[in-house]
Scaffold this motif. Structure first.
Motif, PDB file in Angstrom:
ATOM      1  N   GLY A 285     -11.174   7.061   6.689  1.00  0.00           N
ATOM      2  CA  GLY A 285      -9.936   6.278   6.823  1.00  0.00           C
ATOM      3  C   GLY A 285     -10.249   4.825   7.164  1.00  0.00           C
ATOM      4  O   GLY A 285      -9.635   3.896   6.626  1.00  0.00           O
ATOM      5  N   LEU A 286     -11.229   4.604   8.065  1.00  0.00           N
ATOM      6  CA  LEU A 286     -11.609   3.239   8.420  1.00  0.00           C
ATOM      7  C   LEU A 286     -12.274   2.546   7.233  1.00  0.00           C
ATOM      8  O   LEU A 286     -12.075   1.342   7.012  1.00  0.00           O
ATOM      9  CB  LEU A 286     -12.527   3.242   9.653  1.00  0.00           C
ATOM     10  CG  LEU A 286     -11.862   3.739  10.946  1.00  0.00           C
ATOM     11  CD1 LEU A 286     -12.891   3.921  12.056  1.00  0.00           C
ATOM     12  CD2 LEU A 286     -10.766   2.771  11.410  1.00  0.00           C
TER      13      LEU A 286
ATOM     14  N   ILE B 160      -9.573   1.161   5.008  1.00  0.00           N
ATOM     15  CA  ILE B 160      -9.058  -0.128   5.502  1.00  0.00           C
ATOM     16  C   ILE B 160     -10.009  -1.256   5.105  1.00  0.00           C
ATOM     17  O   ILE B 160      -9.589  -2.311   4.631  1.00  0.00           O
ATOM     18  CB  ILE B 160      -8.888  -0.087   7.041  1.00  0.00           C
ATOM     19  CG1 ILE B 160      -7.732   0.852   7.424  1.00  0.00           C
ATOM     20  CG2 ILE B 160      -8.638  -1.498   7.596  1.00  0.00           C
ATOM     21  CD1 ILE B 160      -7.553   1.046   8.924  1.00  0.00           C
TER      22      ILE B 160
ATOM     23  N   ARG C 209      -4.678  10.776   0.008  1.00  0.00           N
ATOM     24  CA  ARG C 209      -4.274  11.253   1.337  1.00  0.00           C
ATOM     25  C   ARG C 209      -4.477  10.168   2.401  1.00  0.00           C
ATOM     26  O   ARG C 209      -3.616   9.926   3.245  1.00  0.00           O
ATOM     27  CB  ARG C 209      -5.050  12.519   1.705  1.00  0.00           C
ATOM     28  CG  ARG C 209      -4.549  13.764   0.964  1.00  0.00           C
ATOM     29  CD  ARG C 209      -5.146  15.045   1.518  1.00  0.00           C
ATOM     30  NE  ARG C 209      -6.597  15.071   1.313  1.00  0.00           N
ATOM     31  CZ  ARG C 209      -7.510  15.142   2.285  1.00  0.00           C
ATOM     32  NH1 ARG C 209      -7.123  15.206   3.542  1.00  0.00           N
ATOM     33  NH2 ARG C 209      -8.789  15.152   2.004  1.00  0.00           N
ATOM     34  N   PHE C 210      -5.624   9.472   2.353  1.00  0.00           N
ATOM     35  CA  PHE C 210      -5.881   8.433   3.349  1.00  0.00           C
ATOM     36  C   PHE C 210      -4.909   7.261   3.185  1.00  0.00           C
ATOM     37  O   PHE C 210      -4.352   6.756   4.150  1.00  0.00           O
ATOM     38  CB  PHE C 210      -7.333   7.947   3.263  1.00  0.00           C
ATOM     39  CG  PHE C 210      -8.310   8.961   3.776  1.00  0.00           C
ATOM     40  CD1 PHE C 210      -8.286   9.341   5.105  1.00  0.00           C
ATOM     41  CD2 PHE C 210      -9.230   9.555   2.935  1.00  0.00           C
ATOM     42  CE1 PHE C 210      -9.176  10.295   5.593  1.00  0.00           C
ATOM     43  CE2 PHE C 210     -10.122  10.503   3.409  1.00  0.00           C
ATOM     44  CZ  PHE C 210     -10.089  10.878   4.736  1.00  0.00           C
TER      45      PHE C 210
ATOM     46  N   LEU D 287      -1.869   7.221   1.808  1.00  0.00           N
ATOM     47  CA  LEU D 287      -0.493   7.567   2.178  1.00  0.00           C
ATOM     48  C   LEU D 287      -0.357   7.755   3.689  1.00  0.00           C
ATOM     49  O   LEU D 287       0.679   7.419   4.268  1.00  0.00           O
ATOM     50  CB  LEU D 287      -0.020   8.813   1.416  1.00  0.00           C
ATOM     51  CG  LEU D 287       0.129   8.606  -0.097  1.00  0.00           C
ATOM     52  CD1 LEU D 287       0.616   9.887  -0.775  1.00  0.00           C
ATOM     53  CD2 LEU D 287       1.091   7.450  -0.413  1.00  0.00           C
ATOM     54  N   THR D 288      -1.401   8.260   4.331  1.00  0.00           N
ATOM     55  CA  THR D 288      -1.373   8.368   5.794  1.00  0.00           C
ATOM     56  C   THR D 288      -1.279   6.977   6.416  1.00  0.00           C
ATOM     57  O   THR D 288      -0.484   6.745   7.340  1.00  0.00           O
ATOM     58  CB  THR D 288      -2.641   9.093   6.308  1.00  0.00           C
ATOM     59  OG1 THR D 288      -2.670  10.410   5.761  1.00  0.00           O
ATOM     60  CG2 THR D 288      -2.642   9.171   7.832  1.00  0.00           C
ATOM     61  N   LEU D 289      -2.056   6.030   5.896  1.00  0.00           N
ATOM     62  CA  LEU D 289      -2.012   4.657   6.422  1.00  0.00           C
ATOM     63  C   LEU D 289      -0.648   4.016   6.155  1.00  0.00           C
ATOM     64  O   LEU D 289      -0.148   3.250   6.976  1.00  0.00           O
ATOM     65  CB  LEU D 289      -3.159   3.823   5.826  1.00  0.00           C
ATOM     66  CG  LEU D 289      -4.560   4.219   6.336  1.00  0.00           C
ATOM     67  CD1 LEU D 289      -5.661   3.572   5.494  1.00  0.00           C
ATOM     68  CD2 LEU D 289      -4.735   3.845   7.810  1.00  0.00           C
TER      69      LEU D 289
ATOM     70  N   ASP E 155       2.212   5.765   6.009  1.00  0.00           N
ATOM     71  CA  ASP E 155       3.077   6.423   6.997  1.00  0.00           C
ATOM     72  C   ASP E 155       2.950   5.785   8.378  1.00  0.00           C
ATOM     73  O   ASP E 155       3.928   5.653   9.108  1.00  0.00           O
ATOM     74  CB  ASP E 155       2.702   7.909   7.147  1.00  0.00           C
ATOM     75  CG  ASP E 155       3.124   8.737   5.943  1.00  0.00           C
ATOM     76  OD1 ASP E 155       3.813   8.200   5.068  1.00  0.00           O
ATOM     77  OD2 ASP E 155       2.742   9.925   5.882  1.00  0.00           O
ATOM     78  N   LEU E 156       1.723   5.395   8.730  1.00  0.00           N
ATOM     79  CA  LEU E 156       1.470   4.849  10.062  1.00  0.00           C
ATOM     80  C   LEU E 156       1.781   3.354  10.144  1.00  0.00           C
ATOM     81  O   LEU E 156       1.678   2.758  11.211  1.00  0.00           O
ATOM     82  CB  LEU E 156       0.008   5.097  10.471  1.00  0.00           C
ATOM     83  CG  LEU E 156      -0.404   6.566  10.647  1.00  0.00           C
ATOM     84  CD1 LEU E 156      -1.916   6.669  10.872  1.00  0.00           C
ATOM     85  CD2 LEU E 156       0.341   7.200  11.821  1.00  0.00           C
TER      86      LEU E 156
ATOM     87  N   ARG F 199       0.936  -1.046   2.967  1.00  0.00           N
ATOM     88  CA  ARG F 199       2.190  -0.982   2.231  1.00  0.00           C
ATOM     89  C   ARG F 199       1.869  -0.789   0.755  1.00  0.00           C
ATOM     90  O   ARG F 199       0.755  -1.066   0.304  1.00  0.00           O
ATOM     91  CB  ARG F 199       3.030  -2.238   2.479  1.00  0.00           C
ATOM     92  CG  ARG F 199       2.359  -3.505   2.093  1.00  0.00           C
ATOM     93  CD  ARG F 199       2.868  -4.706   2.888  1.00  0.00           C
ATOM     94  NE  ARG F 199       1.954  -5.796   2.644  1.00  0.00           N
ATOM     95  CZ  ARG F 199       1.962  -6.556   1.550  1.00  0.00           C
ATOM     96  NH1 ARG F 199       2.883  -6.386   0.620  1.00  0.00           N
ATOM     97  NH2 ARG F 199       1.074  -7.504   1.375  1.00  0.00           N
TER      98      ARG F 199
ATOM     99  N   LEU G 107      -2.995  -4.042   2.827  1.00  0.00           N
ATOM    100  CA  LEU G 107      -2.909  -3.870   4.276  1.00  0.00           C
ATOM    101  C   LEU G 107      -1.647  -4.535   4.807  1.00  0.00           C
ATOM    102  O   LEU G 107      -1.176  -5.526   4.250  1.00  0.00           O
ATOM    103  CB  LEU G 107      -4.136  -4.489   4.959  1.00  0.00           C
ATOM    104  CG  LEU G 107      -5.477  -3.835   4.633  1.00  0.00           C
ATOM    105  CD1 LEU G 107      -6.618  -4.634   5.268  1.00  0.00           C
ATOM    106  CD2 LEU G 107      -5.522  -2.390   5.121  1.00  0.00           C
ATOM    107  N   SER G 108      -1.083  -4.021   5.889  1.00  0.00           N
ATOM    108  CA  SER G 108       0.063  -4.670   6.522  1.00  0.00           C
ATOM    109  C   SER G 108      -0.382  -5.272   7.856  1.00  0.00           C
ATOM    110  O   SER G 108      -1.448  -4.933   8.371  1.00  0.00           O
ATOM    111  CB  SER G 108       1.204  -3.674   6.693  1.00  0.00           C
ATOM    112  OG  SER G 108       0.998  -2.924   7.853  1.00  0.00           O
TER     113      SER G 108
ATOM    114  N   VAL H 172      -2.378  -3.814  11.039  1.00  0.00           N
ATOM    115  CA  VAL H 172      -3.829  -3.656  11.161  1.00  0.00           C
ATOM    116  C   VAL H 172      -4.402  -4.619  12.212  1.00  0.00           C
ATOM    117  O   VAL H 172      -5.386  -4.314  12.881  1.00  0.00           O
ATOM    118  CB  VAL H 172      -4.507  -3.867   9.789  1.00  0.00           C
ATOM    119  CG1 VAL H 172      -6.010  -3.979   9.922  1.00  0.00           C
ATOM    120  CG2 VAL H 172      -4.163  -2.709   8.861  1.00  0.00           C
TER     121      VAL H 172
END
Lengths: 267, 267
Positions: free
Chosen positions: B16-17, B20, B48-49, B51-53, B55-56, B60, B68-69, B72
């Motif tokens: 996940g990192l 980013i 999956r990663f 869409l999880t980011l 969601d969090l 965007r 990135l939004s 971060v």
């Protein structure tokens, strides 16, 4: 943790990011137990996330205490360097600050907050330290009002329906109808002036930065000591320079190289 | 991805990192396939990663492109706000920059790089934009040399044994023996002067910031245009002010409130 997530949701990514965010000014160093408690994790799970972050260089430890390491900045830096705006705005901010000798910043809207993406300080005005990444509720700041005033009517209505106004000072706008009236005024005049609504002693003036389609994508401000600047002197001495600088940033942004121009709508 | 990790290792946090960090100035927006390729993930995993980011709130998307939004920035902000140093240093940096009218910054050492944790710019000197979070190889910068000179002998020996020197300019130090000699000089004189070794046209002067035990925990610099400042004028006009300011930051840091003083060794 939220149990009603979509099937795609990677919970260990959410938890790992929550572990990073457990550290702040009041908690620069935490033990395993403290992280487990702060993130609502078992000790075993907290240990796995902490040690993974240590392995990846985002965290350091003496075996008992954990603290973030500077590598964490790379994550935010990925965002900043993906943005054309700070790079385009910074030389203009620097010239403006050299002229007016007051701090100037650029913010974007993220949810209901303004987030600083560029800043050139002169002297410490605010009681809290402002960095790139600092956020404040949009309604109480001049940049937030410029950004809210730039929203399409439908989005603005939704914002006004959900926002909870907190009185940071005795002057903070107290009702959504008063806030709406102020935002309509900002739309009309093309700038916002906020007089000690976020913090006593702080006055701020903001102007919009627009993309090629005329949409407000960011706001630029000048913030001053209330004791040294009247509202009238701000309008007379600072506003023309701020409007001129914001217009230059908009113009530069609109001709930024295609590689760096967002293909994402509204970005 | 590394398959030889410890049993505690949470691979989905690493991945996940990495997602980013796939975004940067050259890749502000990426499609699912581009992220999968950059991170060596299957499309399903990348999805999956991402869409999880989303969601969090860290990412965007318009359904096809991801970016990135600003949220971060909160991750890096967690580190910055957990640090006493930038808060203590910034007012001093601001006063120094107002006096000398050149940019000044504070760096810490992270691995073999210097990382900017505070910066007050005046005018754009460097061809790359410097933000908090920017990193450069320590050997080619004045702040890096001050930080390397402050290492215990054993750590310095290990650094010199592993470092690969890259010639950023014709003047960049070319051998580890020359670098060692320069670092010994820096130890003796209490400051470092680097003349166009990182970038043509850039000269920089740095001094150490020390903790209560006398350990070098950070470095502060002044950077200037080579065309406007000789090495002699830097030593004569800028060095005394830089040394004085770095000493003030050290003094303030040493009396910082216990809550904010690191309990981690060497921190």
């Amino acid at each position: 943790m939220d149990q009603s997530r979509e099937p795609h949701f990677v919970q260990s990514l959410e938890r790992g990011l929550a572990v990073i965010r457990a550290f702040d000014a009041d908690h620069p160093e935490l033990t395993l137990s403290e992280v487990a408690r702060a993130c609502d994790l078992t000790r075993a799970a907290a240990r796995r996330f902490l040690l993974t972050l240590v392995d990846l260089g985002y965290m350091r430890t003496d075996g008992r205490l954990f603290a973030l390491s500077p590598r964490v900045l790379e994550l935010g830096y990925a965002y900043l360097s993906s943005l054309t705006l700070p790079e385009v705005a910074e030389p203009h901010l620097e010239r403006l600050v050299a002229q007016v000798r007051e701090s100037s910043s650029v913010c974007v809207l993220d949810g209901d907050d303004v987030v600083y993406v560029a800043r050139v300080p002169t002297s410490r005005i605010m009681t809290v330290t402002i960095n790139v990444g600092t956020r404040f509720p949009a309604y109480a700041t001049s940049m937030g009002r410029v950004l809210l005033a730039g929203l399409p009517d439908e989005e603005l209505d939704k914002y006004l329906a959900r926002v909870k106004l907190v009185a940071f000072t005795a002057r903070t706008v107290g009702t959504t109808s008063a806030l709406r009236a102020e935002l309509m005024k900002v739309r009309g005049q093309g700038y916002a002036l906020v007089d000690q609504e976020l913090e006593e002693g702080l006055r701020s003036l903001a102007a919009p930065i627009r993309d090629r389609a005329g949409r407000v994508v960011a706001a630029m401000n000048i913030s001053v000591h209330a004791s040294r600047n009247t509202v009238d002197s701000m309008r007379r001495d600072l506003l023309p320079k701020l409007l001129e600088t914001a217009a230059k940033v908009s113009a530069d942004l609109q001709v930024a190289t295609p590689r760096r121009t967002s293909r994402l709508a509204g970005a």
